[in-house]
Enzyme design. Structure first.
Site, short mmCIF file in Angstrom:
data_model
loop_
_atom_site.label_atom_id
_atom_site.label_comp_id
_atom_site.label_asym_id
_atom_site.label_seq_id
_atom_site.Cartn_x
_atom_site.Cartn_y
_atom_site.Cartn_z
N ASN A 214 0.87 -1.18 0.00
CA ASN A 214 0.00 0.00 0.00
C ASN A 214 0.90 1.23 0.00
O ASN A 214 2.11 1.10 0.22
CB ASN A 214 -0.94 -0.04 1.21
CG ASN A 214 -0.15 -0.08 2.51
OD1 ASN A 214 0.54 0.87 2.86
ND2 ASN A 214 -0.20 -1.20 3.21
N ILE A 312 -2.31 -8.18 14.19
CA ILE A 312 -1.35 -7.75 15.22
C ILE A 312 -2.06 -6.99 16.33
O ILE A 312 -1.85 -7.25 17.52
CB ILE A 312 -0.23 -6.87 14.60
CG1 ILE A 312 0.47 -7.62 13.46
CG2 ILE A 312 0.78 -6.46 15.67
CD1 ILE A 312 1.48 -6.81 12.69
#
Ligand SMILES: Cc1cc2nc3c(=O)[nH]c(=O)nc-3n(C[C@H](O)[C@H](O)[C@H](O)COP(=O)(O)O)c2cc1C
Length: 405
Positions: A214, A312
């Site tokens: 990204n 995460i």
């Protein structure tokens, strides 16, 4: 540039190393921020850089050894008045001799007496030949100065003016400025705290030469790491692949994939007081790791199956210890507030900073950002500005929330 970096008063000691030729350039950077600079030049340093050049750039007289035992009208006693006037004392370059003077508390020169009279942060940049630097006497003096509570930075490694290659170079001006801003930073409210910041994108490889990613530049996370360091924290930055300079004073753990970022964060998290997850982590990775470069196949489409990466933030939320603050980021393109609040609750975050990545002047790669901050049960606060300003406001909000608990 943050407003507190302007109009500061810097006492600049220049000693007789070859790197003294860089002193005029260093002080020009401060002058550009409208800082006032008083220079103390040792007698040896005068052999390397002219007092006239320095006084032209500061717009003031340069303090020389001959001024030590003279009392100028309006200045009372130079070593006392100069240190009372200044907000920070910087010595660059600092010779081996000047390290000894500092370590021993030798007040027989103007610079030595000024170091004794000084009550401001003292930031020292030693520069010398690598053999001199490796000498046990020099090492011992650096250790002593550090144990006295002063900051000793570098030196850097590289090609030296004396023809040697190794450790001994004066760091780049940008590094010098960062340490001086750190010393001058008005907020030190993260002193004694450990802060983990994640930043940048991840690269999820499809074959050895291609990945999905990204456009995250890492600027927001790097700005938060820098702001936390300015405020006195011990900062660890887990960084995906980015092309911006590393922040000074911060321990950087480089990772490439989301899996590596997960491993690094899980390992570091138990030690941390505050965790700010500003990285744009890839949600998916290719199921199959293709070992050879994929070839074109006569117009045939390529099908790659992607599987989800471990979450995460959710894992950090699960393992969160008592008193730890976990701050997430939500890059959204629609239903900003509702989506961000949902994410905060689902992942057990204490705070979430969300931005509309499609808005002008916000989000990926931009130098500015506009953030909406939410806490559990708390109201939304919005702020915008440069990423440095936004990072500072975010930490203000984190500290406010931490102090309430
Ligand atoms: C050409 C030349 C270059 C020098 N460069 C350095 C240097 O980079 N670092 C250092 O510690 N001493 C260096 N020295 C030695 C210092 O100039 C010497 O120790 C001097 O007494 C330092 O005085 P000061 O600390 O009062 O400025 C150099 C000496 C010469 C002749």
């Amino acid at each position: 540039m943050s407003p507190w970096k302007h109009n500061r008063r810097i006492l600049f000691g220049v000693t007789g190393g070859i790197a003294a030729y860089k002193a005029p350039d260093i002080l020009r950077g401060w002058r550009k921020e409208d800082c006032e600079v008083e220079v103390i030049l040792t007698s040896s340093a005068e052999e390397f850089v002219s007092p006239l050049a320095l006084s032209t750039l500061t717009g003031r007289k340069v303090w020389r050894e001959k001024d030590f035992l003279s009392v100028e009208e309006g200045w009372k006693i130079p070593h006392i008045t100069l240190t009372e006037w200044a907000e920070v004392f910087v010595i660059a370059p600092c010779t081996a001799n000047c390290l000894r003077i500092c370590a021993q508390g030798d007040g027989s020169t103007l610079l030595g007496a000024a170091m004794l009279a000084n009550r401001n942060p003292l930031v020292i940049f030693p520069a010398m030949n690598p053999n001199m630097l490796g000498n046990p006497a020099v090492r011992a003096n650096i250790d002593k100065i550090t144990s006295m509570g002063h900051t000793v930075v570098g030196p850097d490694s590289g090609m030296l003016a004396c023809g040697y290659e190794g450790k001994g170079r004066l760091p780049d001006n940008s590094v010098i400025y960062e340490h001086v801003w750190n010393a001058l930073s008005p907020k030190k409210d993260l002193r004694g705290m450990k802060v983990l910041v994640t930043a940048g994108p991840t690269h999820e490889y499809i074959d050895p030469v291609r990945y999905i990613s990204n456009p995250s530049s890492g600027k927001m996370g790097y700005a938060i790491a820098k702001a936390a360091w300015y405020r006195g924290a011990e900062v660890t930055l887990v960084s995906g692949p980015v092309s911006i300079p590393r922040p000074e004073g911060v321990r950087v753990i480089d990772v490439v994939s989301a899996e590596q970022m997960y491993e690094a964060c899980i390992k570091e998290a138990p030690e941390m007081d505050i965790i700010v997850k500003a990285a744009a982590v890839g949600d998916f990775r290719a199921e199959e790791e293709i070992k050879q470069k994929l070839k074109r196949r006569d117009g045939e489409p390529l099908t790659v199956t992607f599987v989800q990466n471990k979450d995460i933030a959710a894992e950090l939320g699960r393992m969160k210890k008592e008193g730890q603050m976990l701050v997430g980021f939500a890059a959204e393109t629609q239903d900003l507030i509702a989506n961000a609040r949902k994410k905060m609750i689902a992942k057990n975050l204490d705070m979430i900073a969300c931005n509309d990545v499609l808005a002008n002047g916000a989000g990926f790669a931009s130098d500015t950002n506009s953030l909406m901050i939410m806490t559990k049960g708390g109201s939304e606060v919005e702020f915008s500005g440069t990423k440095d300003d936004v990072a500072d406001s975010l930490l203000d909000a984190v500290i406010r929330k931490k102090n309430k608990e």
